[in-house]
Write an enzyme that holds these catalytic residues in place. Structure first.
Site, PDB file in Angstrom:
ATOM      1  N   ASP A 198       0.881  -1.181   0.000  1.00 31.63           N
ATOM      2  CA  ASP A 198       0.000   0.000   0.000  1.00 31.63           C
ATOM      3  C   ASP A 198       0.914   1.226   0.000  1.00 31.63           C
ATOM      4  O   ASP A 198       1.914   1.244   0.732  1.00 31.63           O
ATOM      5  CB  ASP A 198      -0.875  -0.008   1.260  1.00 31.63           C
ATOM      6  CG  ASP A 198      -2.087   0.886   1.123  1.00 31.63           C
ATOM      7  OD1 ASP A 198      -3.220   0.389   1.270  1.00 31.63           O
ATOM      8  OD2 ASP A 198      -1.902   2.109   0.885  1.00 31.63           O
ATOM      9  N   GLY A 235      -4.661   4.890   2.355  1.00 32.01           N
ATOM     10  CA  GLY A 235      -4.742   3.856   3.393  1.00 32.01           C
ATOM     11  C   GLY A 235      -4.097   4.316   4.698  1.00 32.01           C
ATOM     12  O   GLY A 235      -3.544   5.423   4.775  1.00 32.01           O
ATOM     13  N   ASP A 244       4.486   1.421  -4.183  1.00 35.82           N
ATOM     14  CA  ASP A 244       3.560   1.543  -5.309  1.00 35.82           C
ATOM     15  C   ASP A 244       3.402   0.163  -5.963  1.00 35.82           C
ATOM     16  O   ASP A 244       4.398  -0.445  -6.362  1.00 35.82           O
ATOM     17  CB  ASP A 244       4.215   2.565  -6.257  1.00 35.82           C
ATOM     18  CG  ASP A 244       3.513   2.682  -7.584  1.00 35.82           C
ATOM     19  OD1 ASP A 244       2.514   1.989  -7.808  1.00 35.82           O
ATOM     20  OD2 ASP A 244       4.002   3.498  -8.409  1.00 35.82           O
ATOM     21  N   ALA A 248      -5.755  -1.888  -4.812  1.00 38.31           N
ATOM     22  CA  ALA A 248      -5.170  -0.542  -4.865  1.00 38.31           C
ATOM     23  C   ALA A 248      -5.724   0.218  -6.067  1.00 38.31           C
ATOM     24  O   ALA A 248      -5.651  -0.261  -7.189  1.00 38.31           O
ATOM     25  CB  ALA A 248      -3.652  -0.643  -4.975  1.00 38.31           C
ATOM     26  N   TYR A 266     -13.461   6.945 -13.543  1.00 38.63           N
ATOM     27  CA  TYR A 266     -13.269   5.858 -12.574  1.00 38.63           C
ATOM     28  C   TYR A 266     -13.808   4.536 -13.155  1.00 38.63           C
ATOM     29  O   TYR A 266     -13.093   3.536 -13.263  1.00 38.63           O
ATOM     30  CB  TYR A 266     -13.960   6.219 -11.251  1.00 38.63           C
ATOM     31  CG  TYR A 266     -14.021   5.068 -10.282  1.00 38.63           C
ATOM     32  CD1 TYR A 266     -12.874   4.348  -9.967  1.00 38.63           C
ATOM     33  CD2 TYR A 266     -15.222   4.695  -9.681  1.00 38.63           C
ATOM     34  CE1 TYR A 266     -12.930   3.275  -9.075  1.00 38.63           C
ATOM     35  CE2 TYR A 266     -15.286   3.641  -8.789  1.00 38.63           C
ATOM     36  CZ  TYR A 266     -14.134   2.931  -8.493  1.00 38.63           C
ATOM     37  OH  TYR A 266     -14.183   1.878  -7.632  1.00 38.63           O
ATOM     38  N   PHE A 273     -20.824  -2.759  -5.439  1.00 39.14           N
ATOM     39  CA  PHE A 273     -21.716  -1.607  -5.429  1.00 39.14           C
ATOM     40  C   PHE A 273     -21.233  -0.713  -4.273  1.00 39.14           C
ATOM     41  O   PHE A 273     -20.034  -0.510  -4.163  1.00 39.14           O
ATOM     42  CB  PHE A 273     -23.181  -2.075  -5.416  1.00 39.14           C
ATOM     43  CG  PHE A 273     -23.606  -2.469  -6.822  1.00 39.14           C
ATOM     44  CD1 PHE A 273     -22.950  -3.499  -7.504  1.00 39.14           C
ATOM     45  CD2 PHE A 273     -24.574  -1.763  -7.510  1.00 39.14           C
ATOM     46  CE1 PHE A 273     -23.263  -3.814  -8.826  1.00 39.14           C
ATOM     47  CE2 PHE A 273     -24.903  -2.077  -8.832  1.00 39.14           C
ATOM     48  CZ  PHE A 273     -24.247  -3.099  -9.489  1.00 39.14           C
ATOM     49  N   ASN A 274     -22.056  -0.168  -3.395  1.00 37.37           N
ATOM     50  CA  ASN A 274     -21.522   0.800  -2.435  1.00 37.37           C
ATOM     51  C   ASN A 274     -21.096   0.140  -1.127  1.00 37.37           C
ATOM     52  O   ASN A 274     -21.949  -0.213  -0.316  1.00 37.37           O
ATOM     53  CB  ASN A 274     -22.557   1.890  -2.167  1.00 37.37           C
ATOM     54  CG  ASN A 274     -22.608   2.874  -3.315  1.00 37.37           C
ATOM     55  OD1 ASN A 274     -22.929   2.500  -4.441  1.00 37.37           O
ATOM     56  ND2 ASN A 274     -22.255   4.119  -3.034  1.00 37.37           N
ATOM     57  N   ILE A 278     -26.568  16.979   0.651  1.00 41.11           N
ATOM     58  CA  ILE A 278     -27.336  16.019  -0.167  1.00 41.11           C
ATOM     59  C   ILE A 278     -27.110  16.422  -1.611  1.00 41.11           C
ATOM     60  O   ILE A 278     -27.629  17.447  -2.068  1.00 41.11           O
ATOM     61  CB  ILE A 278     -28.838  16.055   0.195  1.00 41.11           C
ATOM     62  CG1 ILE A 278     -29.020  15.678   1.666  1.00 41.11           C
ATOM     63  CG2 ILE A 278     -29.619  15.107  -0.710  1.00 41.11           C
ATOM     64  CD1 ILE A 278     -30.464  15.724   2.136  1.00 41.11           C
ATOM     65  N   ARG A 302     -23.532  15.871  -7.948  1.00 38.39           N
ATOM     66  CA  ARG A 302     -22.092  15.766  -8.208  1.00 38.39           C
ATOM     67  C   ARG A 302     -21.903  15.264  -9.646  1.00 38.39           C
ATOM     68  O   ARG A 302     -22.623  14.378 -10.091  1.00 38.39           O
ATOM     69  CB  ARG A 302     -21.436  14.750  -7.270  1.00 38.39           C
ATOM     70  CG  ARG A 302     -21.280  15.211  -5.861  1.00 38.39           C
ATOM     71  CD  ARG A 302     -20.367  14.323  -5.043  1.00 38.39           C
ATOM     72  NE  ARG A 302     -20.634  12.897  -5.174  1.00 38.39           N
ATOM     73  CZ  ARG A 302     -20.254  11.986  -4.285  1.00 38.39           C
ATOM     74  NH1 ARG A 302     -19.599  12.369  -3.191  1.00 38.39           N
ATOM     75  NH2 ARG A 302     -20.505  10.713  -4.461  1.00 38.39           N
TER      76      ARG A 302
HETATM   77  N1  UDP Z   1     -23.795  11.656  -1.278  1.00 35.93           N
HETATM   78  C1  UDP Z   1     -24.421  12.713  -0.652  1.00 35.93           C
HETATM   79  N2  UDP Z   1     -23.743  13.362   0.353  1.00 35.93           N
HETATM   80  C2  UDP Z   1     -22.481  13.008   0.755  1.00 35.93           C
HETATM   81  C3  UDP Z   1     -21.859  11.930   0.095  1.00 35.93           C
HETATM   82  C4  UDP Z   1     -22.543  11.282  -0.924  1.00 35.93           C
HETATM   83  O1  UDP Z   1     -25.554  13.072  -0.985  1.00 35.93           O
HETATM   84  O2  UDP Z   1     -21.933  13.622   1.661  1.00 35.93           O
HETATM   85  C5  UDP Z   1     -24.521  10.903  -2.327  1.00 35.93           C
HETATM   86  C6  UDP Z   1     -23.801  10.796  -3.655  1.00 35.93           C
HETATM   87  O3  UDP Z   1     -24.101  11.880  -4.501  1.00 35.93           O
HETATM   88  C7  UDP Z   1     -24.313   9.460  -4.182  1.00 35.93           C
HETATM   89  C8  UDP Z   1     -24.552   8.640  -2.913  1.00 35.93           C
HETATM   90  O4  UDP Z   1     -24.670   9.590  -1.845  1.00 35.93           O
HETATM   91  O5  UDP Z   1     -25.562   9.635  -4.823  1.00 35.93           O
HETATM   92  C9  UDP Z   1     -23.413   7.695  -2.590  1.00 35.93           C
HETATM   93  O6  UDP Z   1     -22.209   8.407  -2.664  1.00 35.93           O
HETATM   94  P1  UDP Z   1     -20.812   7.825  -2.190  1.00 35.93           P
HETATM   95  O7  UDP Z   1     -19.778   8.901  -2.396  1.00 35.93           O
HETATM   96  O8  UDP Z   1     -20.942   7.269  -0.821  1.00 35.93           O
HETATM   97  O9  UDP Z   1     -20.546   6.598  -3.184  1.00 35.93           O
HETATM   98  P2  UDP Z   1     -20.512   6.561  -4.800  1.00 35.93           P
HETATM   99  O10 UDP Z   1     -21.871   6.052  -5.214  1.00 35.93           O
HETATM  100  O11 UDP Z   1     -20.193   7.927  -5.310  1.00 35.93           O
HETATM  101  O12 UDP Z   1     -19.410   5.580  -5.073  1.00 35.93           O
END
Ligand code: UDP
Length: 327
Positions: A31, A36, A50, A73, A140, A168-169, A205, A280
């Site tokens: 790492d 990290g 690296d 990484a 990304y 996913f998340n 949000i 965003r």
């Molecule tokens: N999000 C938000 N407020 C924050 C961080 C994220 O509204 O402070 C939203 C973001 O726009 C996305 C979702 O929450 O729709 C998940 O974002 P995160 O950055 O956790 O993961 P991503 O989906 O971008 O990988």
């Protein structure tokens, strides 16, 4: 197996490394500590460097007799990737190709890749299956997709067996509360919500005008321990039968930003100030996985699927680590 875990001091990498060690594998971490934390790797042999440094990685492969690589990484922030694409091509593609080159040199032909839902782009069908079109809306996802494709060609040329895990998340913290999510700056929803619950500034949000039931973006939150379990199963599969496999890892349920905030209010019992902000760049509206293929091919199923339960683990970590890892 003797496994090299790249990004092993990161949020997901550290939990993965621990789970693999519990399963009896010998683990070496590499790492660069750009995101990290040394403390997250405590108790492990950690090489600070690296993973795209060919001399370093080539020597490690041979000296440590590495048999497989778990490649986590990467740079992994959607909006940063939109603002600085070159960083993502360099970190996620160029460095990974160097790592793959050294694997080839050393005759190491098993890889588990940390991939992402961002390879799909804006969904045309939900839940998203692996054969859904891949049209990333940000660098990304684009760079991870390019890497997946490179692996497929290398597999066809009989140079590499791999399992690509499209997370996913990722959310939550390890069951013992020792490992959790710490980024600086923090951009992820769950830790940001919990910071606000702990008395920080209001949660932004990002986007309240999406075509979703409450106007906020929907994501599939998958517990980090469940992600780690999939790596164990992926390594088992690679040692048993090799092959090439790409699967989603999600819990199959979508939650909006407002639902996450509501869940955090329930779990923490705290007031949670919010602040509406513009969307965003690069953020899709809805991402929800079908993980049926991971079930069939790996025997994987998420265990912690309840949103409150996921947030509870993250809250325990946040309360015991108010200043992160302090390193
Ligand atoms: N999000 C938000 N407020 C924050 C961080 C994220 O509204 O402070 C939203 C973001 O726009 C996305 C979702 O929450 O729709 C998940 O974002 P995160 O950055 O956790 O993961 P991503 O989906 O971008 O990988």
């Amino acid at each position: 197996m003797k496994l090299l875990v790249t990004g092993g001091a990161g949020y997901i990498g550290a939990v993965v490394a621990r789970r693999l060690r519990d399963e009896g594998h010998a683990i070496l971490l590499i790492d660069d500590l750009s995101t990290g934390h040394r403390a997250a790797a405590s108790g492990f042999e950690l090489v600070v460097g690296d993973c795209g440094d060919r001399r370093l990685v080539g020597a490690l492969m041979k000296e440590k007799r590495i048999e497989g690589v778990i490649h986590l990484a990467a740079s992994a922030l959607v909006s940063e990737s939109v603002a600085d694409p070159a960083k993502y091509y360099r970190n996620n593609l160029e460095r990974s190709l160097a790592l793959l080159g050294e694997m080839r040199e050393a005759g190491v032909a098993r890889l588990v890749l940390s991939s992402t839902a961002a390879v799909y782009g804006e969904p045309v069908a939900l839940p998203i299956q692996e054969d859904h079109p891949t049209q990333p809306t940000n660098p990304y996802g684009e760079t991870k997709l390019a890497l997946e494709r490179a692996l497929r060609w290398m597999h066809a040329a009989r140079g590499m067996d791999f399992v690509a895990l499209r997370y996913f998340n990722a959310a939550g913290a390890s069951a013992d509360g020792a490992l959790g999510e710490v980024h600086d700056p923090e951009t992820h929803l769950v830790p940001n919500v919990l910071k606000a619950a702990a008395g920080g500034s209001p949660v932004p949000i990002y986007g309240t005008d999406y075509a979703t039931p409450d106007g906020t973006a929907v994501r599939d939150y998958i517990h980090v321990e469940d992600i780690a379990e999939a790596h164990v199963l992926a390594v088992e599969r690679l040692s048993r039968r090799g092959g090439a496999l790409t699967v989603n890892l999600g819990n199959g349920a979508g939650f909006s930003v407002l639902q996450v905030i509501e869940a955090a209010r329930r779990v923490t019992g705290r007031d949670l100030p919010t602040r509406p902000m513009p969307r965003r760049p690069g953020d899709p509206e809805t991402l929800v996985a079908s993980s049926a293929l991971a079930g069939r091919e790996l025997g994987w199923a998420p265990r912690t699927t309840d949103l409150d339960a996921i947030i509870e683990t993250a809250w325990r970590f946040a309360r015991t680590h108010p200043r992160g890892f302090e390193d």
